[in-house]
Design an enzyme around this catalytic site. Structure first.
Site, PDB file in Angstrom:
ATOM      1  N   SER A 124       0.831  -1.206   0.000  1.00 20.51           N
ATOM      2  CA  SER A 124       0.000   0.000   0.000  1.00 20.51           C
ATOM      3  C   SER A 124       0.864   1.254   0.000  1.00 20.51           C
ATOM      4  O   SER A 124       1.974   1.265   0.550  1.00 20.51           O
ATOM      5  CB  SER A 124      -0.851  -0.025   1.265  1.00 20.51           C
ATOM      6  OG  SER A 124      -1.418   1.229   1.504  1.00 20.51           O
ATOM      7  N   TYR A 148      -1.622  -1.446  10.843  1.00 20.63           N
ATOM      8  CA  TYR A 148      -1.918  -1.955   9.494  1.00 20.63           C
ATOM      9  C   TYR A 148      -0.745  -1.684   8.553  1.00 20.63           C
ATOM     10  O   TYR A 148      -0.243  -2.574   7.866  1.00 20.63           O
ATOM     11  CB  TYR A 148      -3.199  -1.308   8.942  1.00 20.63           C
ATOM     12  CG  TYR A 148      -3.357  -1.505   7.448  1.00 20.63           C
ATOM     13  CD1 TYR A 148      -3.639  -2.761   6.927  1.00 20.63           C
ATOM     14  CD2 TYR A 148      -3.180  -0.439   6.544  1.00 20.63           C
ATOM     15  CE1 TYR A 148      -3.754  -2.960   5.549  1.00 20.63           C
ATOM     16  CE2 TYR A 148      -3.294  -0.629   5.185  1.00 20.63           C
ATOM     17  CZ  TYR A 148      -3.580  -1.881   4.681  1.00 20.63           C
ATOM     18  OH  TYR A 148      -3.670  -2.078   3.334  1.00 20.63           O
ATOM     19  N   LYS A 152       2.270  -4.203   6.438  1.00 24.54           N
ATOM     20  CA  LYS A 152       2.713  -4.135   5.035  1.00 24.54           C
ATOM     21  C   LYS A 152       4.240  -3.984   4.972  1.00 24.54           C
ATOM     22  O   LYS A 152       4.911  -4.657   4.185  1.00 24.54           O
ATOM     23  CB  LYS A 152       2.033  -2.970   4.302  1.00 24.54           C
ATOM     24  CG  LYS A 152       0.523  -3.110   4.157  1.00 24.54           C
ATOM     25  CD  LYS A 152       0.147  -4.309   3.318  1.00 24.54           C
ATOM     26  CE  LYS A 152      -1.351  -4.513   3.209  1.00 24.54           C
ATOM     27  NZ  LYS A 152      -1.726  -5.845   2.694  1.00 24.54           N
TER      28      LYS A 152
HETATM   29  P1  NAD Z   1     -10.922  -6.950   1.158  1.00 27.39           P
HETATM   30  O1  NAD Z   1     -11.112  -6.940   2.626  1.00 27.39           O
HETATM   31  O2  NAD Z   1     -12.103  -6.673   0.294  1.00 27.39           O
HETATM   32  O3  NAD Z   1     -10.277  -8.341   0.697  1.00 27.39           O
HETATM   33  C1  NAD Z   1      -9.390  -9.063   1.502  1.00 27.39           C
HETATM   34  C2  NAD Z   1      -9.959 -10.473   1.620  1.00 27.39           C
HETATM   35  O4  NAD Z   1      -9.079 -11.270   2.430  1.00 27.39           O
HETATM   36  C3  NAD Z   1     -11.336 -10.522   2.268  1.00 27.39           C
HETATM   37  O5  NAD Z   1     -12.250 -11.159   1.394  1.00 27.39           O
HETATM   38  C4  NAD Z   1     -11.126 -11.326   3.550  1.00 27.39           C
HETATM   39  O6  NAD Z   1     -12.252 -12.139   3.852  1.00 27.39           O
HETATM   40  C5  NAD Z   1      -9.876 -12.142   3.196  1.00 27.39           C
HETATM   41  N1  NAD Z   1      -9.067 -12.556   4.353  1.00 27.39           N
HETATM   42  C6  NAD Z   1      -8.567 -11.783   5.352  1.00 27.39           C
HETATM   43  N2  NAD Z   1      -7.851 -12.527   6.195  1.00 27.39           N
HETATM   44  C7  NAD Z   1      -7.873 -13.800   5.727  1.00 27.39           C
HETATM   45  C8  NAD Z   1      -7.327 -15.028   6.164  1.00 27.39           C
HETATM   46  N3  NAD Z   1      -6.615 -15.114   7.294  1.00 27.39           N
HETATM   47  N4  NAD Z   1      -7.559 -16.141   5.430  1.00 27.39           N
HETATM   48  C9  NAD Z   1      -8.289 -16.092   4.293  1.00 27.39           C
HETATM   49  N5  NAD Z   1      -8.836 -14.960   3.829  1.00 27.39           N
HETATM   50  C10 NAD Z   1      -8.635 -13.825   4.549  1.00 27.39           C
HETATM   51  O7  NAD Z   1      -9.741  -5.921   0.836  1.00 27.39           O
HETATM   52  P2  NAD Z   1      -9.248  -5.368  -0.572  1.00 27.39           P
HETATM   53  O8  NAD Z   1      -9.619  -3.930  -0.628  1.00 27.39           O
HETATM   54  O9  NAD Z   1      -9.641  -6.269  -1.669  1.00 27.39           O
HETATM   55  O10 NAD Z   1      -7.680  -5.439  -0.336  1.00 27.39           O
HETATM   56  C11 NAD Z   1      -6.901  -6.531  -0.783  1.00 27.39           C
HETATM   57  C12 NAD Z   1      -5.480  -6.329  -0.305  1.00 27.39           C
HETATM   58  O11 NAD Z   1      -5.000  -5.068  -0.795  1.00 27.39           O
HETATM   59  C13 NAD Z   1      -5.337  -6.267   1.221  1.00 27.39           C
HETATM   60  O12 NAD Z   1      -4.141  -6.923   1.584  1.00 27.39           O
HETATM   61  C14 NAD Z   1      -5.227  -4.783   1.500  1.00 27.39           C
HETATM   62  O13 NAD Z   1      -4.494  -4.521   2.670  1.00 27.39           O
HETATM   63  C15 NAD Z   1      -4.486  -4.283   0.269  1.00 27.39           C
HETATM   64  N6  NAD Z   1      -4.742  -2.863  -0.028  1.00 27.39           N
HETATM   65  C16 NAD Z   1      -6.029  -2.420  -0.165  1.00 27.39           C
HETATM   66  C17 NAD Z   1      -6.261  -1.060  -0.409  1.00 27.39           C
HETATM   67  C18 NAD Z   1      -7.678  -0.539  -0.510  1.00 27.39           C
HETATM   68  O14 NAD Z   1      -7.853   0.691  -0.388  1.00 27.39           O
HETATM   69  N7  NAD Z   1      -8.694  -1.337  -0.758  1.00 27.39           N
HETATM   70  C19 NAD Z   1      -5.181  -0.167  -0.549  1.00 27.39           C
HETATM   71  C20 NAD Z   1      -3.880  -0.668  -0.435  1.00 27.39           C
HETATM   72  C21 NAD Z   1      -3.667  -2.024  -0.174  1.00 27.39           C
END
Ligand code: NAD
Ligand code: UDP
Length: 332
Positions: A124, A148, A152
């Site tokens: 991120s 958080y 990362k």
């Molecule tokens: P999201 O919460 O929609 O998707 C993450 C998924 O991981 C969820 O469906 C959740 O159920 C699953 N999950 C969490 N822990 C788990 C575990 N222990 N075992 C199995 N499944 C698990 O989030 P997103 O927005 O799709 O983000 C995806 C990735 O991108 C994340 O790592 C997040 O930190 C990173 N990210 C997101 C953003 C954003 O703004 N959306 C920005 C930067 C980075």
């Protein structure tokens, strides 16, 4: 090629699954559904007219993780799974460290056990903390201001150590800026639990009259109009960046790091005004105090991703606000 997506029913994972299936890859999803719904699997199949395999499992469970990866023997793993709410991470830091770090270690070890060397990690822009200048390039110093963000940073460091010890590994770290919007089918999109923390889902709820007004956090920042500036990227463009990363990993480059943004910053007021204009609806708002921990301005240099990943965004701010609203209308 078989691609395994952890967190594959989540917001970014689902959009990436669609792009990977459209590209002709075989797709396997693993998710414990802690922040997503099983119906997403059907939505992905409906959009692509292709089958996906889904495992509802927790990646913190080492035995289950090894079993799935041994059975599927993927060519590449894209690791989206993780908890991602900054505020929550301050309140329950151990849960964040456990979930995000243990799941990553389990996935890496399980991959090692079957000789899978290709890994793509969801990092991120938060790892840049408060940047000293703009645009942000991948060489900027990294830091974190909350648990958080630290998960990362720690995982990025773990990946570098691991790759140093294992020269066969190909690891692509993608530092996402602000993903927004939804698939044009409106079958998948962003669906946060409870009151949204992020700007775009908050705006869509206000537009639907589910929330009375948007509170704009600060109008006295040293930015073009005093409100915070971010680099919003359409989630479908972001999903496509992962397809470029899959190709990059085939070049055996060790660890590579890329910003994934548009390179353009928009203010909160510009987001609201564009949303109102494109969707022909009013979004009432008021100004309130700055949110603790927010930075004034943040946008990416996308030169490295353009050159080395051959990734270029295609969708506009108008596409972002339109698709976000279409999804919200259909689902809430
Ligand atoms: P999201 O919460 O929609 O998707 C993450 C998924 O991981 C969820 O469906 C959740 O159920 C699953 N999950 C969490 N822990 C788990 C575990 N222990 N075992 C199995 N499944 C698990 O989030 P997103 O927005 O799709 O983000 C995806 C990735 O991108 C994340 O790592 C997040 O930190 C990173 N990210 C997101 C953003 C954003 O703004 N959306 C920005 C930067 C980075
Ligand atoms: N923001 C806001 N009101 C909200 C949510 C966000 O004014 O209800 C602002 C926030 O201060 C920031 C921008 O919108 O300037 C993007 O915030 P978001 O939480 O979506 O992303 P991040 O701060 O993590 O980049």
């Amino acid at each position: 090629m078989k691609i395994l997506l952890t967190g594959g029913t989540g917001y970014i994972g689902a959009h990436t699954a669609v792009e990977a299936l459209n590209k002709g890859y075989e797709v396997v999803l693993v998710d414990n559904l802690s922040n997503s719904k099983k119906s997403v699997v059907n939505a992905i199949e409906q959009i692509t007219n292709k089958k996906v395999k889904f495992y509802q499992k927790d990646l913190c469970n080492k035995k289950d993780t090894f079993k799935i990866i041994a059975k599927e023997k993927p060519d590449q793993v894209i690791h989206f799974a993780g908890l991602k709410a900054v505020g929550e991470s301050v309140k329950i830091p151990l849960k964040y460290y456990e979930n995000n770090l243990v799941s990553t270690l389990n996935v890496l070890e399980a991959m090692q056990s079957v000789g899978c060397n290709n890994f793509i990690f969801s990092s991120s822009a938060t790892v840049y903390g408060e940047p000293k200048k703009l645009p942000i390039t991948e060489e900027f110093l990294v830091s974190a201001t909350n648990p958080y963000g630290r998960t990362k940073l720690f995982i990025e460091e773990i990946l570098r150590d691991y790759a140093k010890a294992n020269p066969n590994l190909n690891i692509c770290i993608l530092r996402y800026f602000n993903p927004v919007g939804a698939h044009p089918s409106a079958l998948i999109g962003e669906d946060p639990n409870g009151i949204p923390n992020n700007l775009m889902p908050y705006i869509t709820k206000v537009a639907m009259k589910k929330l009375p007004e948007l509170k704009i956090f600060g109008n006295d920042y040293p930015t073009k109009d005093g409100t915070g500036v971010r680099d919003y990227i359409h989630v479908v463009d972001l999903a496509r960046a992962h397809i470029c990363a899959i190709d990059k990993n085939l070049e055996n480059t060790g660890v590579t790091v890329y910003n994934v943004g548009t390179g353009v910053g928009y203010s909160v007021l510009e987001m609201v005004q564009t949303f109102e204009k494109v969707n022909n609806i009013l979004v009432p708002y008021s100004f309130v105090a700055r949110r603790a921990g927010d930075i004034p301005e943040c946008y990416a240099s996308n030169a490295k991703a353009e050159k080395e990943l051959r990734f270029k965004t295609q969708l506009s701010l108008e596409d972002m606000v339109k698709s976000a609203y279409e999804y919200e209308k259909k689902h809430n």
